[in-house]
Design a protein around this motif. Structure first.
Motif, PDB file in Angstrom:
ATOM      1  N   MET A 161     -70.810 -28.882  43.354  1.00  0.00           N
ATOM      2  CA  MET A 161     -70.109 -29.186  42.114  1.00  0.00           C
ATOM      3  C   MET A 161     -68.925 -28.246  41.941  1.00  0.00           C
ATOM      4  N   ASN A 162     -67.840 -28.757  41.400  1.00  0.00           N
ATOM      5  CA  ASN A 162     -66.682 -27.932  41.078  1.00  0.00           C
ATOM      6  C   ASN A 162     -66.707 -27.618  39.585  1.00  0.00           C
ATOM      7  N   ILE A 163     -66.820 -26.349  39.278  1.00  0.00           N
ATOM      8  CA  ILE A 163     -66.987 -25.907  37.897  1.00  0.00           C
ATOM      9  C   ILE A 163     -65.798 -25.038  37.499  1.00  0.00           C
ATOM     10  N   ALA A 164     -65.163 -25.368  36.394  1.00  0.00           N
ATOM     11  CA  ALA A 164     -64.099 -24.537  35.824  1.00  0.00           C
ATOM     12  C   ALA A 164     -64.640 -23.855  34.575  1.00  0.00           C
ATOM     13  N   ILE A 165     -64.464 -22.545  34.493  1.00  0.00           N
ATOM     14  CA  ILE A 165     -64.927 -21.785  33.330  1.00  0.00           C
ATOM     15  C   ILE A 165     -63.717 -21.154  32.655  1.00  0.00           C
ATOM     16  N   VAL A 166     -63.535 -21.467  31.386  1.00  0.00           N
ATOM     17  CA  VAL A 166     -62.400 -20.939  30.619  1.00  0.00           C
ATOM     18  C   VAL A 166     -62.913 -19.812  29.725  1.00  0.00           C
ATOM     19  N   SER A 167     -62.564 -18.573  30.057  1.00  0.00           N
ATOM     20  CA  SER A 167     -62.997 -17.423  29.262  1.00  0.00           C
ATOM     21  C   SER A 167     -62.185 -17.362  27.961  1.00  0.00           C
ATOM     22  N   TYR A 182     -60.941 -16.537  41.005  1.00  0.00           N
ATOM     23  CA  TYR A 182     -60.451 -16.028  39.734  1.00  0.00           C
ATOM     24  C   TYR A 182     -58.971 -16.376  39.575  1.00  0.00           C
ATOM     25  N   ARG A 183     -58.645 -17.037  38.487  1.00  0.00           N
ATOM     26  CA  ARG A 183     -57.254 -17.308  38.119  1.00  0.00           C
ATOM     27  C   ARG A 183     -56.958 -16.472  36.869  1.00  0.00           C
ATOM     28  N   LEU A 241     -54.738 -25.694  35.454  1.00  0.00           N
ATOM     29  CA  LEU A 241     -55.748 -26.711  35.762  1.00  0.00           C
ATOM     30  C   LEU A 241     -55.110 -27.995  36.285  1.00  0.00           C
ATOM     31  N   LYS A 242     -53.971 -28.370  35.729  1.00  0.00           N
ATOM     32  CA  LYS A 242     -53.278 -29.594  36.141  1.00  0.00           C
ATOM     33  C   LYS A 242     -52.779 -29.517  37.574  1.00  0.00           C
ATOM     34  N   LYS A 243     -52.565 -28.315  38.071  1.00  0.00           N
ATOM     35  CA  LYS A 243     -52.062 -28.135  39.439  1.00  0.00           C
ATOM     36  C   LYS A 243     -53.169 -28.284  40.476  1.00  0.00           C
ATOM     37  N   GLU A 244     -54.416 -28.207  40.036  1.00  0.00           N
ATOM     38  CA  GLU A 244     -55.541 -28.146  40.952  1.00  0.00           C
ATOM     39  C   GLU A 244     -56.375 -29.422  40.889  1.00  0.00           C
ATOM     40  N   ALA A 245     -57.247 -29.574  41.862  1.00  0.00           N
ATOM     41  CA  ALA A 245     -58.138 -30.736  41.873  1.00  0.00           C
ATOM     42  C   ALA A 245     -58.990 -30.714  40.614  1.00  0.00           C
ATOM     43  N   PRO A 246     -59.144 -31.857  39.954  1.00  0.00           N
ATOM     44  CA  PRO A 246     -59.907 -31.864  38.698  1.00  0.00           C
ATOM     45  C   PRO A 246     -61.352 -31.435  38.923  1.00  0.00           C
TER      46      PRO A 246
END
Length: 395
Positions: free
Chosen positions: A1-7, A59-60, A78-83
């Motif tokens: 799974m691809n997980i994005a975490i927004v701190s 880490y971004r 986020l828009k630049k990367e794979a969803p």
């Protein structure tokens, strides 16, 4: 799974000077199975590179010049990367609204660490109502917080999930016999004869430090061996002498020989400091959703005297790993509990062992799998044109 975490943004991940939410993000992501790809969007700082990968975690780090600027930077990146399959927003409900405007089909889970950022003036009731509709799921760190948010914001019960936080016991246990412990005792003026009541946390009214000092007055008069050690500053990395801290020092003045104030200590040094105490006190006056300090204390094998407020009773068992006192009863009950504990070596020994056993029930691995299970449930509830379920694997 691809997980994005927004701190949340004000502090970076991993945290440099503390900060509890960022600490939780760091620990839980490190505990997730390696087949999951995790990208953490956080604040840039001089301590770390702008972008870096550590195993399965990327880490971004982005500029932070306020909340609105920060979330715009996160969305742009986020828009630049794979969803991702899932976006998890940490403790900032209004970020959900900004993200949903751009990512219409991506699953968004809100992870709340307290109720504070879901209340006015930080977010209006109307906007919070929109957040509830637009998020796909909610995670809270206690069942108490889950039920509170469900009630206050009419969140459908199936959307809300309680997942307790964890603790890494090894650093706390390792410091029990550390040669540095005696050096630290000597530095602070603590001897082998002292009986140390320990507080760790921010010096703010909600943490009840004034309640602790007022309650300790009687103990100090009746027990000359008693020492109250207060470790913390006004904020993460801050030792500012504000009006509240001045009030604390004034309260301590009559018993100054038995009270030690120690400034903010970085989180990586805290396992050693916990070993200074015989008993740990957390007299919070607000409704603590979880109170991780109690868990850290128990990981160090220390019984806890804590509050009845909030979700604390989900962690500390009354009469087993500690004692729970209502904020209004501390002056009456703390001295008697203190006396009871020092009358019986067996009681202290048993509670210390029970505290260790209780702490062992909470791990970051358990938290990580709890989050993944929530993601799994959210994916099953969603019925998009593409099959997201095939991306989910729990190792």
């Amino acid at each position: 799974m691809n997980i994005a975490i927004v701190s949340p943004g004000p502090f970076t991940v991993p945290p440099v000077k503390g900060s509890s939410v960022e600490h939780d993000i760091d620990e839980v992501t490190k505990a997730m199975p390696s087949q999951h790809n995790i990208t953490i969007y956080t604040r840039k700082c001089s301590a770390y590179p702008k972008s870096e990968r550590k195993n399965n975690i990327f880490y971004r780090r982005l500029r932070y010049e306020g909340q609105q600027d920060y979330i715009k930077s996160v969305i742009k990146q986020l828009k630049k990367e794979a969803p991702p399959d899932i976006i998890m927003v940490e403790n900032r409900p209004h970020f959900v609204l900004a993200l949903r405007k751009v990512f219409h089909r991506t699953l968004i889970v809100l992870n709340m660490h307290s109720h504070v950022y879901a209340t006015t003036p930080l977010i209006s009731k109307a906007k919070m109502k929109k957040v509830v509709k637009q998020m796909d799921g909610l995670i809270t760190n206690s069942n108490f917080l889950r039920l509170r948010l469900i009630k206050e914001h009419r969140i459908p019960e199936h959307k809300a999930h309680a997942v307790h936080l964890g603790v890494d016991m090894e650093p706390y246990l390792k410091q029990a016999d550390s040669p540095e412990l005696n050096k630290l005792r000597k530095k602070l003026g603590i001897t082998a004869n002292h009986r140390v009541l320990f507080f760790a946390g921010r010096l703010i009214p909600a943490k009840g430090v004034h309640v602790l000092l007022e309650s300790f007055q009687k103990i100090a008069r009746e027990d000359p061996k008693a020492i109250l050690l207060i470790v913390g500053g006004t904020g993460y990395g801050s030792n500012r002498l504000n009006d509240y801290v001045k009030k604390l020092h004034a309260l301590a003045k009559p018993i100054a020989k038995q009270v030690i104030f120690q400034n903010f200590v970085p989180s990586h040094d805290m396992p050693l400091y916990f070993q200074l105490g015989h008993v740990v006190a957390t007299p919070s006056t607000w409704e603590e959703p979880f109170c991780r300090v109690n868990l850290e204390a128990m990981a160090a094998g220390k019984p806890v005297i804590t509050t009845t407020n909030g979700g604390v009773s989900e962690v500390v068992k009354e009469g087993h790993s500690g004692f729970l006192i209502a904020p209004s009863d501390w002056k009456r009950d703390l001295p008697s509990i203190w006396e009871q504990m020092w009358k019986s070596t067996l009681l202290r020994t048993q509670m210390s062992k029970q505290a260790l056993h209780r702490a062992a029930e909470f791990s970051w691995q358990a938290t990580a799998y709890g989050y993944l299970n929530v993601f799994h449930q959210v994916m099953q509830q969603e019925k998009p044109a593409i099959d997201r379920q095939k991306h989910f694997l729990i190792g």
